[in-house]
Design an enzyme around this catalytic site. Structure first.
Site: not given
Ligand code: C5P
Length: 393
Positions: A208-210
């Site tokens: 995932g990412n932020r």
């Protein structure tokens, strides 16, 4: 959007009348002129003084009592209104409106107004489900009234059921949407993507990412408030779905591409605010990967580049989250992805980027014009982006 608007807030005699105080307060704080009209029975549940204190305006309760500039002339308030909202709306008031009865200041105002009318019903489940109430609501809907559907939950009788006043956010979101109908994006179809995609490794884990989704959600809400028909294609976020938009929830880049391709076929604008993964695991394990092996190597393959691959005759807006050479990198992306506008975002600067409520961005258009905006709330950034989009039509 709410600033300087005249909102007639009708309050009728439901136990949910106390919640109208919050609505009045929020609308007033947002800069609206809130003119409260209460029915006689509403004053048994909450005092006009409470509403007068919150709105700073006289409250109309009696048609024959010239307490305000409006009660002298029974249609003046109807003419001044940009929107009339009745929250809570009882079965009784709904029935009177459906029949065209005007025996108090509120029903008189509704009968006389050309402004859009929003009803937020609140009543016991059995009264709501009664076919006569359902018929009355259907009749009013057919005449163009907007109904904010009541929710399910605890009712004053002590039982749970349908009939609870909708959430304050939903009611206020609906007011914004209705007020925005005539605005500068009226009639335009806008597709917005938001959030960070998740690429599954196994049934438990993902890459995932932020991204929090806040920027894209702000764009979707701003476009809605300016009259656009909005489809929000959202990767997982913890944000509530914006009222009055069509939300398509997706998880992966591939799912997002599919949803964007479908929605963009009829779109005037595509705004890609989502942080889309650039790589996905080549294979997703069917079962949870055990930690018996000391090291694990994942093979990753490229995801589709949605902006570059989805073709069509619409305005294309992209984002470039960069940690170095902001403008140069963004310009390159604008060319490569054939964009009309790119919003470059220095994720290393304070108050900007992931999770923040503010953002400092630079807008670069197709002609190479570069405009750096100051640190603004994401909602303000959204409106500045849409100002540019309006000029691109
Ligand atoms: O090339 P880069 O990923 O930095 O470009 C960012 C822009 O491209 C964003 O608007 C993002 O939503 C979009 N994008 C895309 N498909 C991808 C990756 C990014 O549409 N696979």
């Amino acid at each position: 959007m709410l600033a300087k608007k005249t909102i007639v807030l009708g309050i009728t005699g439901s136990i949910a009348a106390y919640k109208a105080a919050n609505i009045a307060s929020e609308l007033t704080q947002a800069g609206a002129r809130v003119e409260v009209v209460m029915t006689e029975s509403a004053t048994r549940f909450i005092t006009p003084l409470t509403l007068r204190s919150l709105t700073g305006r006289p409250v109309v309760t009696d048609m024959f009592e010239p307490a305000t500039e409006y009660s002298l002339e029974h249609v003046a308030l109807a003419e001044a209104a940009n929107v009339v909202v009745i929250a809570p709306a009882t079965a009784n008031t709904i029935a009177k409106l459906a029949a065209g009865i005007a025996d108090d200041m509120l029903t008189c105002t509704v009968l006389a107004t050309n402004a859009p009318v929003i009803l937020a019903p609140a009543m016991h489940a059995s009264m709501l489900q009664n076919p006569v109430t359902q018929d009355n609501l259907a009749k009013l809907k057919a005449r163009g009234f907007t109904i904010v559907e009541p929710g399910y939950g605890h009712l004053a009788s002590g039982k749970a059921g349908w009939g609870r006043l909708a959430d304050i956010e939903t009611i206020i979101g609906t007011i914004k949407q209705v007020l925005g109908r005539k605005d500068d994006l009226s009639g335009k179809r806008i597709v917005v993507t938001a959030g960070g995609t998740q690429e599954p490794i196994d049934p438990v884990r993902h890459i995932g990412n932020r991204s929090s989704g806040k920027m894209g959600y702000a764009v979707a809400e701003a476009a809605r408030d300016r009259g656009a028909t909005v489809t929000l294609i959202s990767a997982p976020t913890s944000l509530p779905e914006p009222v009055g938009t069509v939300v398509v929830q997706v998880q992966t880049a591939s799912q997002m591409k599919e949803a964007v391709a479908k929605a963009a076929a009829r779109a005037d604008v595509l705004i890609m605010a989502a942080a889309v993964a650039d790589y996905q695991p080549k294979d997703t394990a069917k079962n949870k990967i055990k930690k018996e092996t000391p090291d694990l190597t994942l093979e990753l393959v490229r995801t589709p580049d949605i902006l570059a691959e989805v073709k069509g005759d619409f305005i294309r807006v992209g984002f470039a989250a960069e940690s170095e050479n902001l403008v140069a990198n963004a310009k390159q992306k604008l060319q490569k992805k054939q964009l009309d506008l790119i919003i470059a975002n220095d994720i290393t600067s304070t108050g900007s980027g992931f999770g923040a409520d503010t953002n400092q961005v630079t807008l670069i258009d197709r002609k190479g014009k570069v405009e750096s905006l100051p640190l603004l709330t994401k909602r303000e950034v959204a409106d500045r982006i849409l100002d540019k989009v309006v000029k691109l039509f």
